[in-house]
Design an enzyme around this catalytic site. Sequence first.
Site, short mmCIF file in Angstrom:
data_model
loop_
_atom_site.label_atom_id
_atom_site.label_comp_id
_atom_site.label_asym_id
_atom_site.label_seq_id
_atom_site.Cartn_x
_atom_site.Cartn_y
_atom_site.Cartn_z
N ASP A 215 -2.44 -36.85 33.10
CA ASP A 215 -2.55 -37.88 32.06
C ASP A 215 -3.82 -37.74 31.23
O ASP A 215 -4.40 -38.73 30.80
CB ASP A 215 -2.46 -39.27 32.66
CG ASP A 215 -3.45 -39.48 33.81
OD1 ASP A 215 -4.44 -38.73 33.87
OD2 ASP A 215 -3.23 -40.38 34.62
N LYS B 164 -18.02 -44.82 38.01
CA LYS B 164 -17.96 -45.98 37.13
C LYS B 164 -19.23 -46.83 37.23
O LYS B 164 -19.19 -47.97 37.72
CB LYS B 164 -16.70 -46.81 37.42
CG LYS B 164 -15.42 -46.05 37.13
CD LYS B 164 -14.19 -46.87 37.40
CE LYS B 164 -12.93 -46.05 37.10
NZ LYS B 164 -11.69 -46.79 37.42
N ASP C 90 -9.29 -38.73 28.51
CA ASP C 90 -8.45 -39.35 29.52
C ASP C 90 -7.59 -40.42 28.84
O ASP C 90 -8.12 -41.31 28.18
CB ASP C 90 -9.34 -39.99 30.59
CG ASP C 90 -8.54 -40.82 31.58
OD1 ASP C 90 -7.64 -40.26 32.21
OD2 ASP C 90 -8.83 -42.03 31.70
#
Length: 353
Positions: free
Chosen positions: A106, A157, A217
């Site tokens: 993806d 993150k 992404d």
Amino acid sequence: MKAVILAGGKGTRLLPLTQKLPKPLVPLLNKPVMEYSIELLKEHGITEIIITLQYLSDKIRSYFGDGSQWGVQITYLQESLPLGTAGSVKNAEHLLDEPFLVISGDALTDFDLMAGVRYHMQKHSLFTIFTKEVKKPNKFGIVETDEQGHIRRFVEKPQKEEEFSKVVNTGIYVVDPFVLCMMEKGKAYDFSKDIFPRLIKNGMSLFGYHANGYWKDIGSHEDYRQAQYDMLDKKVRVHIAAEEVLPNLWVGSNVKMEDNVTINRPAYIGNDSYLGDHVVIGKYTIIGKSSKITKDCELSRSIVWDDVTIEHTSPSSIRNVTIAPRYQISEGYKAGTSVKVKNKKNISPVEAG
């Protein structure tokens, strides 16, 4: 060399696009995002591909089949429960006896994959991460390398105060099979949360390869749209499935347009579509195949999926929306009305249906 494509995720951040469609099949200029990954692997001579599946897997199998249409050989591995990025690869261990590539199903990229493989071999690395500098690293894992390329720090993150780098993990890896011995089969593992910290803690050879080229992404609606705008602007080197009839204007086969249609570039018009009287296609508009845009309709910065019909008997403007396949917009808008999304995701309410 073999490659593993991770294609089992649900793509919850892309809902409602992924409500009935697995994320790897979400279209970019009328081709599934994962198709670009397969074409990139083939371009680099990697034709043995293992695809890990979990969510709506039958649709992926049905589209790609055995891979022969793309000149590759595909083996599918089904997960009954999600195993995570690393656990999915561990599940393919019996097929992997030499260094292999891992790539997401993806993401859109035109990286030189073999340059990263050569770097991996030169460094005698156990695990090499393709890295890329980005403006907003908080959505990804950030890395810090020393002068030799060893990854010394990794934070997944990060919060703003934790951002020590804007260089991020792209989710593309070169992996020595030895790494798979660090996991138990059938258990869920994540590369970022479980494997990288262990490699760093134990002083094992984890390297970062700073890749040149495009990478995005497709994890959010904003990124989904921007990737296609970048494709129209030729910021990424990919094969677009249509003829470029004018610079930055791609038109598929069997497209019918009335003489008074206006198209502003860049734009993409898919196969077997129809544009009626006084239709205006604004910049950064993408029309899927077999769609019908009838009289007096204006679209701009919108993504129309396959088999959509837009019928307006009075002038109307549609902008900044994504319209789901097989949806019909007909009479019901007043003259001059703008169909505009109010939520942050820029997703048309019609998609929920």
